[in-house]
Design an enzyme around this catalytic site. Structure first.
Site, PDB file in Angstrom:
ATOM      1  N   SER A 114       2.140   0.137  -1.850  1.00  0.00           N
ATOM      2  CA  SER A 114       1.025  -0.692  -2.270  1.00  0.00           C
ATOM      3  C   SER A 114       0.735  -1.721  -1.194  1.00  0.00           C
ATOM      4  CB  SER A 114       1.358  -1.412  -3.582  1.00  0.00           C
ATOM      5  OG  SER A 114       0.386  -2.392  -3.891  1.00  0.00           O
ATOM      6  N   TYR A 158       6.509  -7.187  -8.359  1.00  0.00           N
ATOM      7  CA  TYR A 158       5.920  -5.884  -8.020  1.00  0.00           C
ATOM      8  C   TYR A 158       5.848  -5.724  -6.500  1.00  0.00           C
ATOM      9  CZ  TYR A 158       2.387  -2.182  -7.648  1.00  0.00           C
ATOM     10  OH  TYR A 158       1.714  -1.026  -7.325  1.00  0.00           O
TER      11      TYR A 158
END
Length: 252
Positions: A138, A151
């Site tokens: 990501s 995250y």
């Protein structure tokens, strides 16, 4: 008709985690259409039943944290392409207000599970002298994003793991590719924020990458000659810049 002519020789079977929706489902169908037998792993029985009805797809209901669940399927089907796609952003709370269980949950699914599954498939790949490991990272693992401290840390771990793993695998014939996208139109943020909030804040009025775009990028890396390894693919919507929330609305 499936076209396997541009897939490197010897690549026959792929395993995709998080396969029942979004990026995972798009990758399953793209790999199937490229001529590979695809093992689609997910937790939704209904969605898996729909995938099982597709020719060339084997559906496996499993939690990626339970690595023993993969032992039997890996004995039956030597995996040449592994796509570690399953991931979770379970909350966008500020770190100081986060439930400690959410920290464990994101690290277990986003980082520990891909490492454990990779460890299971690697011996066969090395023995056969070829294989391709894909990891869905990501942009949050490459640059700070608000509300994504844990995250982002889990995805940063994936990114560094990919770089280090390539060092360990030099000369083995096994390729490693991280795909690190920006905003993609999936359920990820909708799970953390709710459908309405995610739509108004993150999607309405913005042009997002679609799951099928990520699947085509993965295929492009896979189809390169065996001696060519794309280390990392960072991809953003044209209206988003690296750095998290720097996006502009279009078409309004």
């Amino acid at each position: 008709m499936p076209d396997s002519t541009s897939i490197p020789a010897g690549y026959r079977c792929a395993l995709v985690t998080g396969a029942t929706s979004g990026i995972g489902k798009a990758i399953v169908m793209a790999l199937r259409d490229a001529g590979l037998q695809v093992i689609a792993v997910g937790r939704s029985r209904e969605a898996l039943d729909a995938l099982q009805a597709e020719k060339g797809v084997i559906a496996l209901q499993a939690d990626v944290r339970q690595t023993e669940a993969f032992a039997e399927i890996l004995r039956q089907y030597p995996v040449d392409v592994l796509v570690n796609n399953a991931g979770i952003l379970s909350t966008r709370a500020a770190f100081q207000g986060m439930d400690p269980a959410e920290i464990d949950n994101m690290f277990d699914i986003n980082l520990k599970a891909p490492l454990q599954l990779t460890r299971q498939v690697l011996p066969g790949m090395i023995e056969r002298g070829h294989g391709h490991l894909f990891f869905l990272g990501s942009s949050a693992g490459r640059a700070p994003h608000p509300g994504a401290a844990v995250y982002g840390a889990s995805k940063a771990g994936v990114s560094l793991f990919c770089d280090a793993l390539r060092c360990d695998l030099l000369g083995s014939g096994v390729r490693v590719t991280e795909i690190a996208p920006g905003r993609v139109q999936t359920q990820l943020y909708r799970t953390a924020m709710g459908m309405e909030a995610a739509g108004s804040e993150l999607y309405d009025g913005y042009e997002s990458i679609m799951p099928e775009d990520i699947a085509q990028l993965l295929l492009a890396a896979l189809r390169l000659p065996q001696q060519v390894d794309v280390t990392r693919l960072e991809v953003f919507p044209t209206a988003q810049a690296v750095g998290g929330s720097r996006m502009v609305k279009t078409g309004i």
